[in-house]
Every structure is written in C-alpha cells, then in structure tokens.
Scaffold this motif. Structure first.
Motif, PDB file in Angstrom:
ATOM      1  N   LEU A  44      58.119-122.457  38.726  1.00  0.00           N
ATOM      2  CA  LEU A  44      59.503-122.379  38.250  1.00  0.00           C
ATOM      3  C   LEU A  44      60.282-121.249  38.907  1.00  0.00           C
ATOM      4  CD1 LEU A  44      59.168-123.126  34.423  1.00  0.00           C
ATOM      5  CD2 LEU A  44      59.789-124.685  36.265  1.00  0.00           C
ATOM      6  N   THR A  45      59.610-120.199  39.311  1.00  0.00           N
ATOM      7  CA  THR A  45      60.309-119.077  39.926  1.00  0.00           C
ATOM      8  C   THR A  45      60.543-119.273  41.421  1.00  0.00           C
ATOM      9  OG1 THR A  45      58.275-117.858  40.422  1.00  0.00           O
ATOM     10  CG2 THR A  45      59.252-117.524  38.239  1.00  0.00           C
ATOM     11  N   MET A  46      60.038-120.359  41.981  1.00  0.00           N
ATOM     12  CA  MET A  46      60.188-120.677  43.411  1.00  0.00           C
ATOM     13  C   MET A  46      59.544-119.614  44.300  1.00  0.00           C
ATOM     14  SD  MET A  46      62.020-123.515  43.191  1.00  0.00           S
ATOM     15  CE  MET A  46      62.957-123.894  44.668  1.00  0.00           C
ATOM     16  N   THR A  47      58.503-118.946  43.811  1.00  0.00           N
ATOM     17  CA  THR A  47      57.850-117.892  44.576  1.00  0.00           C
ATOM     18  C   THR A  47      56.423-118.234  44.972  1.00  0.00           C
ATOM     19  OG1 THR A  47      57.158-116.771  42.539  1.00  0.00           O
ATOM     20  CG2 THR A  47      59.252-116.076  43.522  1.00  0.00           C
ATOM     21  N   ARG A 144      53.274-120.775  29.377  1.00  0.00           N
ATOM     22  CA  ARG A 144      54.000-121.606  28.439  1.00  0.00           C
ATOM     23  C   ARG A 144      55.456-121.160  28.308  1.00  0.00           C
ATOM     24  NH1 ARG A 144      51.699-123.552  22.559  1.00  0.00           N
ATOM     25  NH2 ARG A 144      53.459-124.911  22.005  1.00  0.00           N
ATOM     26  N   LEU A 145      56.363-122.130  28.220  1.00  0.00           N
ATOM     27  CA  LEU A 145      57.779-121.851  28.036  1.00  0.00           C
ATOM     28  C   LEU A 145      58.087-121.626  26.562  1.00  0.00           C
ATOM     29  CD1 LEU A 145      57.861-123.191  30.912  1.00  0.00           C
ATOM     30  CD2 LEU A 145      60.073-124.149  30.248  1.00  0.00           C
ATOM     31  N   THR A 146      59.103-120.800  26.289  1.00  0.00           N
ATOM     32  CA  THR A 146      59.648-120.762  24.948  1.00  0.00           C
ATOM     33  C   THR A 146      60.392-122.069  24.687  1.00  0.00           C
ATOM     34  OG1 THR A 146      61.746-119.790  25.648  1.00  0.00           O
ATOM     35  CG2 THR A 146      59.943-118.253  25.110  1.00  0.00           C
ATOM     36  N   MET A 147      60.676-122.353  23.437  1.00  0.00           N
ATOM     37  CA  MET A 147      61.426-123.570  23.121  1.00  0.00           C
ATOM     38  C   MET A 147      62.825-123.525  23.726  1.00  0.00           C
ATOM     39  SD  MET A 147      59.915-126.023  21.672  1.00  0.00           S
ATOM     40  CE  MET A 147      61.386-126.909  21.161  1.00  0.00           C
ATOM     41  N   ALA A 148      63.433-122.337  23.739  1.00  0.00           N
ATOM     42  CA  ALA A 148      64.759-122.207  24.340  1.00  0.00           C
ATOM     43  C   ALA A 148      64.713-122.537  25.827  1.00  0.00           C
ATOM     44  CB  ALA A 148      65.298-120.795  24.123  1.00  0.00           C
ATOM     45  N   PRO A 174      64.916-114.898  32.829  1.00  0.00           N
ATOM     46  CA  PRO A 174      63.491-115.120  33.099  1.00  0.00           C
ATOM     47  C   PRO A 174      63.126-116.591  32.925  1.00  0.00           C
ATOM     48  CG  PRO A 174      63.774-114.107  30.958  1.00  0.00           C
ATOM     49  CD  PRO A 174      65.137-114.147  31.584  1.00  0.00           C
ATOM     50  N   ALA A 175      62.369-117.143  33.859  1.00  0.00           N
ATOM     51  CA  ALA A 175      62.119-118.584  33.920  1.00  0.00           C
ATOM     52  C   ALA A 175      61.449-119.125  32.668  1.00  0.00           C
ATOM     53  CB  ALA A 175      61.260-118.908  35.144  1.00  0.00           C
ATOM     54  N   TYR A 176      60.590-118.327  32.044  1.00  0.00           N
ATOM     55  CA  TYR A 176      59.791-118.842  30.938  1.00  0.00           C
ATOM     56  C   TYR A 176      60.335-118.448  29.564  1.00  0.00           C
ATOM     57  CZ  TYR A 176      56.491-119.971  34.609  1.00  0.00           C
ATOM     58  OH  TYR A 176      55.913-120.508  35.736  1.00  0.00           O
ATOM     59  N   ALA A 177      61.425-117.666  29.538  1.00  0.00           N
ATOM     60  CA  ALA A 177      61.941-117.221  28.242  1.00  0.00           C
ATOM     61  C   ALA A 177      63.443-116.963  28.303  1.00  0.00           C
ATOM     62  CB  ALA A 177      61.220-115.953  27.794  1.00  0.00           C
ATOM     63  N   MET A 178      64.186-117.892  28.911  1.00  0.00           N
ATOM     64  CA  MET A 178      65.630-117.712  28.981  1.00  0.00           C
ATOM     65  C   MET A 178      66.283-118.206  27.699  1.00  0.00           C
ATOM     66  SD  MET A 178      66.260-120.539  31.905  1.00  0.00           S
ATOM     67  CE  MET A 178      65.577-122.178  31.791  1.00  0.00           C
ATOM     68  N   TYR A 179      67.599-117.944  27.567  1.00  0.00           N
ATOM     69  CA  TYR A 179      68.288-118.222  26.298  1.00  0.00           C
ATOM     70  C   TYR A 179      69.500-119.123  26.513  1.00  0.00           C
ATOM     71  CZ  TYR A 179      65.346-114.218  25.258  1.00  0.00           C
ATOM     72  OH  TYR A 179      64.283-113.376  25.143  1.00  0.00           O
TER      73      TYR A 179
END
Length: 380
Positions: A44-47, A144-148, A174-179
């Motif tokens: 997800l971070t393209m890195t 794991r991603l947050t629900m948001a 942040p890719a895994y915990a954005m809002y």
C-alpha cells in the motif's frame, strides 16, 4: 497440424479471478523455455513489491524495484545464455507491480516485446479481478488496516492515471490507519475532475463523513453536474446527515486538458501549488466555507491557468500545516524544497518523494494527522 496456443488474453478472461498469476505462468511455460516466473504486487505504501505465486518468498529486489519506478522492461543477463526479464504491470498508468520471467535462453528485442504484451494483458486482468477476490488485497497489505482505512482504500479511484495530455498520481498516509483525508478523480474527454478532501474528526467517523461527501459529489458528477453543483449537493448531503456538527474541507478542480484552464471551488483547507522549471508558487484562491457547515450552502468558481509542462500539486492540511515538534509548518518552505526535488520524476514517483520528505520532516515525531498528496503533470 500444430495447434497454436490460445492467446493469453483469452486464457485470463476464462480463468477464475484468483488464479490469474498461475494461468499466466502456465502460458509462459508452454510458450517459452522457462526456468521460472514470479508476479510481484506493490504494498500500500508503494515502497516494496511482494510475490504472489510464492507468497512465502522474499520481497522483490533492487532490479524489480527499478522496473517498478522506471516503468520500462529490464533484461538481466545470466550465465550460459540465460536471461531474466522484468516487466511493469501497469494499467492506464496505475502501477500494480512487476512480472519477472526467467528464460533458459537469451531475450532478444522481439521476445521482450512479446513478454511486455503478455504483462499488459495480465495487468489488465488483475485490475479487473481485484474486487472479486481477496487474494491480491492480502498480498498488498503488510499489516491489518483500521476500519477507517478500509473504508478509505475502498473509496479510492486508483493510485495513478495517465492520458495523452496528462500524468496523475496520488498517495495517502498513514496507509494502514488514515482517517478523513481522501482524493478522487475522473476523466471524460478533455475534462479532468480532481478533488482533495479532509473530513473533520478522527477514526471511522471521519471516514464515514468523507464517504458521504465523495459519493454525493460522484452522484452529481455522473449526472452531468459541474463542480459548483457537485460541491452544493455534497454540502447539502453532509449537512442533512450531521446538521452542521461536522464538515468536509474540500478543493474541487475541473481541468480542461485541451488548453490548461482550471476552474476551482475552494471549500476549505487543501492547498494547490504549481511547479515550473524549478520555480514553485502557491495558487491563490479565495477560501469558501467547508462542505456541510450550513444548510443550503452556495459556492462560486475561481479560475487559474496551467502552462505546458506545469506540475500541479494538491495537498491536504496534514501536509502543508504539519508542525511536528513545534517546527514551522511543512508547507512554509520544506514542501517547496521537496517539490523542486521531483523535477525529473513522473508524478507516480514524485508523490512518494514528497511523502518521504514529510516523514523525514517529522524526525521521529509521530504524525498527528493523515495526509494526501496528488500530483498532476499537464503535458498538452
């Protein structure tokens, strides 16, 4: 009479959506003297790039990452006349990953051309199958991603997009915990609509707020509405749901790709900058009220002009207003320096460069807001 193998496109269209890499690998085995193959997909971070056929295998190496960045095939010659061919997996400019093919013979120009055509067919099939299987999602997610974040990633139009007259890319962190930060785009004919949003609040409530606004604007846009009508419908929808208690800061742009003219509705905190031959300037727009702050919100357009080879950067307040550890806002000067450093990079690489510079600017201080960067090159 020799039976010719079926075209790989036909094989991929007939395959189950979760088996596309295996079908492509089997076609390679029947078509070429093959020593091995692997399909790598971006995280997800393209890195980094991660293997699909052997999911327990290591991440891709330096050469595969070079192909991912350059978007050009690369042949790495081995011993005894064997060649490793690495090819980008890309659809309409959206970079998915890299196909690696290990041949038991030299790879001449005709062979590379044939393999590139196969990679293009595989990339198109992977893009089409993405929402019909979780296999590729699992490869690209390294935690794991947050629900948001789940809501936000499902809402995105893509990571990059190329056309005859433009190149476009976006990135969120942040890719895994954005809002609540988000971007959206759509191209029809000579019109490119681009939106960057910052939903108020934190966690899943911010993501739900942004989801309402994005879908309201899409509903209006897909009905033929202009950006003023899109903003007003979205504002009404947000106000109807939240009664003014929550709002969405938004910058809506409609770009005429034939002449570079831009109409804008500035409804909040996202900012636009234009870079041209090393010079960077902020786009001066009169800010109007965020979407959903009041009932029956009304908006007006403003105009500015792009010149050939201009680079337009749109950032959320998590970028331009970031003040980690009490430092000056990132947008005051550090953002301009980072943008100047992307002059020779395509947008898909430039957004990563600016985002890395933002992380470095935090110098170990945790980011207290999510961030969006969208980069557009107008080629004319």
């Amino acid at each position: 009479m020799t039976t010719r193998p079926a075209p790989v496109g036909s094989l991929l269209r007939a395959a189950p959506p979760d088996r596309l890499p295996e079908v492509a690998a089997e076609h390679l085995r029947t078509r070429f003297p093959l020593a091995g193959a692997e399909v790598y997909l971006s995280d997800l971070t393209m890195t980094s790039l991660w293997p699909v056929l052997d999911p327990e295998g290591p991440a891709a190496g330096r050469l595969e990452m070079r192909v991912f960045g350059s978007q050009e095939p690369l042949v790495d010659g081995g011993s005894a006349g064997t060649d490793r061919v690495m090819l980008p997996l890309t659809v309409w400019g959206d970079r998915l990953g890299v196909l690696r093919v290990d041949l038991r013979e030299p790879a001449g120009p005709d062979r590379v051309t044939e393999l590139r055509s196969l990679a293009d067919e595989l990339a198109l099939a992977l893009r089409a199958a993405h929402n019909d299987t979780d296999r590729y999602y699992r490869i690209s997610r390294r935690q794991r991603l947050t629900m948001a974040a789940e809501l936000q990633w499902a809402l995105l139009p893509g990571r990059s997009l190329d056309g005859e007259r433009f190149k476009l890319a976006g990135q969120l962190e942040p890719a895994y915990a954005m809002y609540g930060d988000h971007y959206d785009w759509a191209v029809t004919g000579d019109r490119l609509t681009l939106t960057v949003l910052n939903g108020q609040g934190d966690g899943i409530e911010a993501a739900l707020l942004t989801t309402v606004a994005v879908n309201a604007m899409r509903n209006a846009r897909r009905s033929g509405a202009n950006i003023v009508e899109q903003a007003e419908l979205a504002s009404d929808a947000v106000y109807s749901r939240y009664g003014g208690a929550s709002h969405v800061a938004t910058l809506l742009l409609e770009i005429d790709l034939s002449d570079g003219s831009v109409e804008a509705v500035d409804a909040g905190s996202p900012r636009a900058l234009i870079a041209h031959e090393g010079d960077v300037r902020a786009v001066s727009l009169e800010q109007q009220l965020p979407l959903g702050m009041f009932g029956d919100g009304r908006y007006e357009t403003q105009k500015f002009q792009l010149q050939p080879a201009d680079r337009l950067l749109v950032v959320s307040d998590g970028v331009h207003a970031a003040t980690p550890g009490g430092r000056p806002p990132y947008g005051a000067s550090a953002l301009l320096s980072a943008l100047r450093g992307t002059r020779l990079q395509p947008p898909a690489e430039a957004v990563g460069t600016v985002m890395r510079a933002l992380r470095d600017y935090h110098a170990g201080v945790e980011q207290d807001d999510d961030a969006v960067i969208v980069c557009l090159d107008w080629l004319r």
